[in-house]
Design a protein around this motif. Structure first.
Motif, short mmCIF file in Angstrom:
data_model
loop_
_atom_site.label_atom_id
_atom_site.label_comp_id
_atom_site.label_asym_id
_atom_site.label_seq_id
_atom_site.Cartn_x
_atom_site.Cartn_y
_atom_site.Cartn_z
N UNK A 79 0.95 -1.36 0.07
CA UNK A 79 -0.11 0.18 -0.18
C UNK A 79 0.79 1.62 0.22
N UNK A 80 1.34 1.13 0.95
CA UNK A 80 3.32 2.32 0.44
C UNK A 80 3.47 2.37 -0.53
N UNK A 81 3.63 1.43 -1.34
CA UNK A 81 5.20 2.06 -2.29
C UNK A 81 3.90 2.41 -3.44
N UNK A 82 1.95 1.61 -3.66
CA UNK A 82 1.47 2.18 -4.88
C UNK A 82 1.11 3.74 -4.69
N UNK A 83 0.90 4.05 -3.51
CA UNK A 83 0.50 4.87 -2.67
C UNK A 83 1.78 6.47 -3.01
N UNK A 84 3.01 5.94 -2.75
CA UNK A 84 4.28 6.74 -3.01
C UNK A 84 4.33 6.80 -4.81
N UNK A 85 4.09 5.85 -5.61
CA UNK A 85 4.62 6.00 -6.48
C UNK A 85 3.81 6.53 -7.18
N UNK A 86 2.11 6.75 -6.64
CA UNK A 86 1.39 8.08 -7.19
C UNK A 86 1.51 8.93 -7.14
N UNK A 115 -0.57 12.87 4.83
CA UNK A 115 -2.61 12.48 3.72
C UNK A 115 -1.84 11.12 4.21
N UNK A 116 -1.37 10.30 4.08
CA UNK A 116 -0.85 8.49 4.12
C UNK A 116 -1.45 9.02 5.74
N UNK A 117 -0.92 9.22 6.80
CA UNK A 117 -0.78 9.22 7.78
C UNK A 117 -2.17 9.59 8.41
N UNK A 118 -3.34 10.29 8.30
CA UNK A 118 -4.79 10.07 8.10
C UNK A 118 -5.44 9.28 7.49
N UNK A 119 -4.82 9.28 6.64
CA UNK A 119 -5.83 7.69 5.51
C UNK A 119 -5.61 6.47 6.48
N UNK A 120 -4.70 6.64 6.77
CA UNK A 120 -4.00 5.09 6.95
C UNK A 120 -5.09 4.57 8.79
N UNK A 121 -5.63 6.08 8.73
CA UNK A 121 -6.18 5.99 10.52
C UNK A 121 -7.63 5.99 10.71
#
Length: 285
Positions: free
Chosen positions: A75-82, A96-102
């Motif tokens: 998930x982190x890899x895909x979001x990082x690539x995007x 934003x990732x932090x908020x999304x994961x929570x």
């Protein structure tokens, strides 16, 4: 009796020190690469939930932790690539990732278990001391491996200059983007491993079970002047304070203090330390 008591307390402190140091080392790597992983707190909670979920569904804790690590890292890899493709601001993206994961953790919990509260199951029950010993041993090995990676390998050297001297890599035809992405993959693997063990130690999933560990490791990076030995000292200080804050109510003098105040001690002290010992501005660093 007293020996057993002190042994259990020492084990408890060590089980906070080495996993936190492991995450801090990976956060340090991400800082070297020029993209500090501000999503660690959210990822710890998501991985704890996924580990609980897969373990309960498959009746296999080993499958639970492996699947949690794989999915979180993917998930982190895909979001990082995007984010990289869209040329998004990496600082805002990480937040934003932090908020999304929570949010994702809460959403999945409500959909799969019909609750956003504490989750427990007879399938998910473990000996806390056994889990702590396993976590300490694995974390210690991984910490040593990461230090060796940084100090003795070409990959470690490239990670260390990715953020500060990317033009050196460019001049040699080395992909800076690859090493920036690699830094977040390393963070995701370590964070999801430690997050999974948080749920194992509790024998349940408790929302926000990370208890601010993700933010503490980020503070330790800067308090330690971005050096491995000094970050370890910062982690040790935070871990001892965190342990005391959760056990201090057993002392008669502090029994009347609000629990919320006691639990906030690690973050208050870390803030004070950052004010009085501003890592990068301190000439002694």
């Amino acid at each position: 009796m007293n020996i057993d008591f002190f042994s259990s307390q020492t084990l408890s402190i060590l089980s906070q020190v080495f996993p936190l140091f492991l995450i801090t080392l990976t956060a340090l790597i991400s800082e070297y690469a020029g993209r500090l992983a501000l999503f660690i707190e959210g990822l710890l909670n998501l991985s704890a939930f996924l580990c609980y979920t897969f373990t309960v569904l498959l009746h296999n804790p080993f499958a639970g932790i492996i699947l949690s690590m794989v999915l979180c890292t993917l998930l982190v890899f895909i979001l990082e690539r995007i984010s990289n493709y869209l040329k998004a601001n990496i600082f805002i993206t990480a937040l934003a990732f932090n908020i999304f994961f929570l949010a994702l953790t809460s959403f999945l919990s409500s959909k799969i278990f019909n609750t956003r509260g504490v989750l427990y199951s007879n399938v998910f029950s473990f000996s806390p001391q056994t889990i702590e010993i396993i976590e300490i041993c694995i974390s210690l090995i991984l910490c040593a491996a990461l230090i060796l990676l940084l100090k003795t390998t070409s990959i470690g050297l490239k990670l260390k200059i990715t953020g500060s001297n990317p033009e050196v890599l460019h001049s040699r035809g080395i992909s800076v983007s690859f090493y920036k992405s690699l830094s977040w993959i390393i963070v995701a693997l370590a964070s999801s491993f430690c997050g999974s063990f948080l749920s194992f130690k509790l024998s349940s999933f408790v929302p926000m079970c990370s208890g601010g560990r993700g933010w503490l490791c980020l503070a330790a990076v800067f308090l330690g002047c971005k050096k491995t030995n000094k970050t370890f000292i910062a982690v040790l200080i935070f871990s001892v304070i965190q342990f005391l804050s959760t056990n201090i109510q057993n002392i008669a003098v502090f029994k009347n203090l609000p629990s919320g105040l006691l639990l906030s001690f690690p973050y208050i002290i870390s803030l004070c330390l950052l004010f009085f010992f501003p890592g990068e501005k301190n000439s002694s660093c």
